[in-house]
Design an enzyme around this catalytic site. Sequence first.
Site, short mmCIF file in Angstrom:
data_model
loop_
_atom_site.label_atom_id
_atom_site.label_comp_id
_atom_site.label_asym_id
_atom_site.label_seq_id
_atom_site.Cartn_x
_atom_site.Cartn_y
_atom_site.Cartn_z
N ARG A 73 0.82 -1.09 0.07
CA ARG A 73 0.22 0.09 0.07
C ARG A 73 1.01 1.17 0.14
O ARG A 73 1.86 1.39 0.81
CB ARG A 73 -0.89 -0.07 1.26
N ARG A 142 -1.11 6.92 9.26
CA ARG A 142 -1.42 6.34 7.81
C ARG A 142 -1.26 7.42 6.71
O ARG A 142 -1.60 8.53 7.02
CB ARG A 142 -2.52 5.42 7.84
N LYS A 204 -2.63 1.37 14.97
CA LYS A 204 -2.67 2.43 13.57
C LYS A 204 -3.19 3.77 13.94
O LYS A 204 -3.97 3.67 15.10
CB LYS A 204 -3.55 1.63 12.49
N LYS A 206 -4.94 7.41 12.16
CA LYS A 206 -5.52 7.74 10.85
C LYS A 206 -5.92 9.41 10.92
O LYS A 206 -6.61 9.50 11.98
CB LYS A 206 -6.71 6.95 10.16
N CYS A 424 -15.46 -3.32 0.54
CA CYS A 424 -13.88 -3.63 0.73
C CYS A 424 -13.20 -4.75 0.16
O CYS A 424 -14.16 -5.30 -0.63
CB CYS A 424 -13.77 -3.95 2.31
N CYS A 430 -7.75 -11.03 1.56
CA CYS A 430 -7.72 -10.27 3.08
C CYS A 430 -7.84 -11.63 4.10
O CYS A 430 -8.71 -12.09 4.07
CB CYS A 430 -8.77 -9.51 3.35
N CYS A 469 -15.98 -8.35 6.86
CA CYS A 469 -15.73 -8.65 8.37
C CYS A 469 -15.92 -7.28 9.23
O CYS A 469 -16.10 -6.29 8.57
CB CYS A 469 -14.13 -9.16 8.59
N CYS A 473 -13.49 -1.75 6.83
CA CYS A 473 -12.55 -0.97 6.14
C CYS A 473 -13.43 -0.24 4.90
O CYS A 473 -12.74 0.70 4.32
CB CYS A 473 -11.83 -1.91 5.36
FE1 SRM Z 1 -8.55 -1.68 6.43
C1 SRM Z 1 -7.12 -4.40 8.30
C2 SRM Z 1 -7.86 -3.41 3.58
C3 SRM Z 1 -9.25 1.03 4.98
C4 SRM Z 1 -9.99 -0.58 9.33
N1 SRM Z 1 -7.70 -3.42 6.03
C5 SRM Z 1 -7.03 -4.40 6.87
C6 SRM Z 1 -6.18 -5.35 6.14
C7 SRM Z 1 -4.89 -4.95 6.08
C8 SRM Z 1 -6.42 -6.93 6.69
C9 SRM Z 1 -5.20 -7.28 7.61
O1 SRM Z 1 -5.30 -7.10 8.94
O2 SRM Z 1 -4.19 -8.25 7.17
C10 SRM Z 1 -6.97 -5.48 4.52
C11 SRM Z 1 -6.18 -5.75 3.65
C12 SRM Z 1 -7.01 -6.34 2.58
C13 SRM Z 1 -6.43 -6.60 1.16
O3 SRM Z 1 -6.28 -7.72 0.83
O4 SRM Z 1 -6.09 -5.66 0.59
C14 SRM Z 1 -7.38 -3.90 4.71
N2 SRM Z 1 -8.54 -1.10 4.68
C15 SRM Z 1 -8.29 -1.98 3.57
C16 SRM Z 1 -8.64 -1.37 2.56
C17 SRM Z 1 -7.79 -1.52 1.27
C18 SRM Z 1 -10.06 -1.37 1.84
C19 SRM Z 1 -10.64 -0.98 0.48
O5 SRM Z 1 -11.42 -1.91 0.22
O6 SRM Z 1 -10.43 0.23 0.05
C20 SRM Z 1 -8.36 0.25 2.79
C21 SRM Z 1 -7.09 0.56 2.66
C22 SRM Z 1 -7.10 2.34 3.56
C23 SRM Z 1 -5.59 2.68 3.08
O7 SRM Z 1 -5.46 2.93 1.90
O8 SRM Z 1 -4.76 3.00 4.04
C24 SRM Z 1 -9.00 0.07 4.34
N3 SRM Z 1 -9.56 -0.10 7.22
C25 SRM Z 1 -9.96 0.93 6.19
C26 SRM Z 1 -10.71 1.80 7.10
C27 SRM Z 1 -11.52 2.99 6.46
C28 SRM Z 1 -10.60 4.23 6.46
O9 SRM Z 1 -9.58 4.16 7.24
O10 SRM Z 1 -11.06 5.28 6.39
C29 SRM Z 1 -11.05 1.41 8.24
C30 SRM Z 1 -12.08 1.73 9.28
C31 SRM Z 1 -11.47 2.93 9.86
C32 SRM Z 1 -10.70 2.68 11.22
O11 SRM Z 1 -9.44 2.42 11.09
O12 SRM Z 1 -11.43 2.67 12.14
C33 SRM Z 1 -10.24 0.09 8.48
N4 SRM Z 1 -8.64 -2.42 8.66
C34 SRM Z 1 -9.42 -2.08 9.57
C35 SRM Z 1 -8.99 -2.57 10.72
C36 SRM Z 1 -9.62 -2.48 12.07
C37 SRM Z 1 -9.16 -1.62 12.94
C38 SRM Z 1 -9.67 -1.41 14.15
O13 SRM Z 1 -9.51 -0.40 14.99
O14 SRM Z 1 -10.15 -2.35 14.82
C39 SRM Z 1 -8.05 -3.78 10.30
C40 SRM Z 1 -7.82 -4.90 11.33
C41 SRM Z 1 -6.46 -4.27 12.23
O15 SRM Z 1 -6.24 -3.34 12.04
O16 SRM Z 1 -6.33 -5.12 12.97
C42 SRM Z 1 -7.98 -3.67 8.78
FE1 SF4 Z 2 -10.53 -7.50 5.01
FE2 SF4 Z 2 -12.36 -6.99 6.82
FE3 SF4 Z 2 -11.02 -5.05 5.98
FE4 SF4 Z 2 -12.82 -6.10 4.42
S1 SF4 Z 2 -13.27 -4.82 6.35
S2 SF4 Z 2 -10.76 -5.88 3.77
S3 SF4 Z 2 -12.69 -8.18 5.22
S4 SF4 Z 2 -10.26 -6.54 7.21
#
Ligand code: SRM
Ligand code: SF4
Length: 562
Positions: A73, A142, A204, A206, A424, A430, A469, A473
């Site tokens: 990323r 981030r 993390k 943001k 997502c 993922c 899940c 995201c």
């Molecule tokens: Fe996310 C983890 C994809 C935006 C909350 N996110 C992941 C992971 C890396 C899975 C992992 O832990 O191994 C996913 C990779 C999937 C893949 O195969 O590509 C993933 N997140 C994404 C993306 C690509 C979704 C998308 O379809 O666009 C977004 C990439 C953003 C970027 O460029 O930086 C993405 N993730 C978000 C957002 C939205 C936002 O930030 O505006 C959130 C919710 C906001 C937040 O953070 O509260 C988000 N991602 C999470 C979480 C839960 C965090 C938490 O506080 O519980 C995880 C899991 C973790 O961190 O343990 C996670």
């Molecule tokens: Fe993966 Fe869950 Fe984020 Fe979807 S919402 S990309 S399933 S970690």
Amino acid sequence: MDIEVNPNEIIKTNSRGLRGTLKESLADEVSGALAPADAQISKFHGFYEQDDRDVRRERQVQFLEPYYSFMLRARLPGGVCSAQQWLAIDEVGRELGNGSIRLTTRQTFQYHGILKKNLKPLIKRINQAMIDSIGGCGDINRNVLCNPNPEQSALHQTVYGWARRISEHLLPRTRAYHEIWLDGEIQSGGEDESIYGNTYLPRKFKTAVAVPPHNDVDVYTNDLGFIAIAEGDELVGFNVVAGGGMGVTHDDPSTYPRLADELGFVSPEDVIAVAEAVVTTQRDFGNRVSRRHARLKYTIDRMGLDDFVAQVEMRSGVRFRPSRPVTFTSQGDRFGWAADADGSWYLTLFIENGRVVDAEQSQLMSGLRKIAQVHTGEFRITPSQNLIIAGVDAADKVAISTLAREHGLLTDGPSPTRLESIACVALPTCPQAMAEGERYFPAFIDAIDEMARRKGIERQPIVIRMTGCPNGCARPYVAEIGLVGKGPGRYNLLIGGDGVGMRIARLYRKNLNEAELLNTIGELFERYAAEGSPEERFGDFTVRAGIVQPLHNPAEGFHEPA
Ligand code: SRM
Ligand code: SF4
């Protein structure tokens, strides 16, 4: 007595400034994976170890290790890159990734399917194009979001400048990235990580910068948000908000989505000091035992907002003034051509779920490459996974439209709801996915569109967001309809977000399969068609009609169906 900390904390402490044994892991040709500790450290460098979940079982039967590859990323503050940089992004994706580019909900791009041996060449190549991946992931700040808002070009330029400065200021100081990936001079570690310290953040972090009235960046869902206050085209300061976050764990009431609280108004020259103070407060007060409770939203709820604000004021030397009045009226993107205030034009393209790939029906990747070859302005990735071709001379509009149309980038087809909706990544890459996301979403929206047509509400845009899940995201907890993966083919259904990112949606029904989802949504559409009006958004209707009650304190009652 020693306080027990999360094992990730030990990995960070022992990493010698995020170096770990990454070099040794890369050199190991026996496995396609990294050593387990390096797989944590790698996130700070912008990449995740993954394995293809579609072939897991088959490989297990053959006694093969999982099919490992990596997701990288990039860091792209505000989602802005030049057409020249897009050409490099495209070339690298074709040659060293899996032939696709994934635009993300945080305005950057990801490559999937990178083999271990290709990581270093790939990182070198994007850096040659002046794009890095430091802090793409990991327990640091981030990618900084910034409203793409091209119709106010002068203000956007100023605000975007702040997004870049915040991003630069909150980079880690370690030279590990340059040393490992760019063959920079070798240092032993021990650089002055004055902001992060040697254990970085508990989790993390943001940051987003918004320009009202558009809340494209979903500013209240970020740990830290700056809301631009302008007089005409002149920026006078920012309302600062903190403590937003989406991630939850199913059925665990100690986890909840949360909208950021108002801290107050500051002048532009105070932005960096305030951003740093919020980060160091989280560094020192955040939970380092339970990662599930380590985000800033929980820190603020534990400390209390007043104590948190006092810490930030003390550390920054800035006193917050009362927040200025702000109204957000929209989320998402407006598609097609529009004129910029500076006389140039911009074209917003719908990229379904952000997946840029050449497929039989449309050649999105080739189309964007051809546009980049003739375009001299910018490409801007939006927080809804779409793409803006910005800074186009009037004389070049026809050529760009023609290329876009020829490659399926400009179609009249998508319904207003499809245009506002996102999913997502989820399966197959993922590791956290419990259900499908982007692979299933287009077909689900087909069914929703059909139902909306039958009920006569097809012109009404409804923000629908699906995640595989509960991590959130695609920010489903502020959608009008949120679908959150519970198991294969099953989702929790949430309703009642306001469509502008300022109200948390309520859990309405749990664990529904496709037929149950469509039936339930069909009944709600029926009522909306009969009792709502085109001026009233679907999410607002569900609240007004008493179908769900707004949740004033998500820390209480979020997991109970309304
Ligand atoms: Fe996310 C983890 C994809 C935006 C909350 N996110 C992941 C992971 C890396 C899975 C992992 O832990 O191994 C996913 C990779 C999937 C893949 O195969 O590509 C993933 N997140 C994404 C993306 C690509 C979704 C998308 O379809 O666009 C977004 C990439 C953003 C970027 O460029 O930086 C993405 N993730 C978000 C957002 C939205 C936002 O930030 O505006 C959130 C919710 C906001 C937040 O953070 O509260 C988000 N991602 C999470 C979480 C839960 C965090 C938490 O506080 O519980 C995880 C899991 C973790 O961190 O343990 C996670
Ligand atoms: Fe993966 Fe869950 Fe984020 Fe979807 S919402 S990309 S399933 S970690």
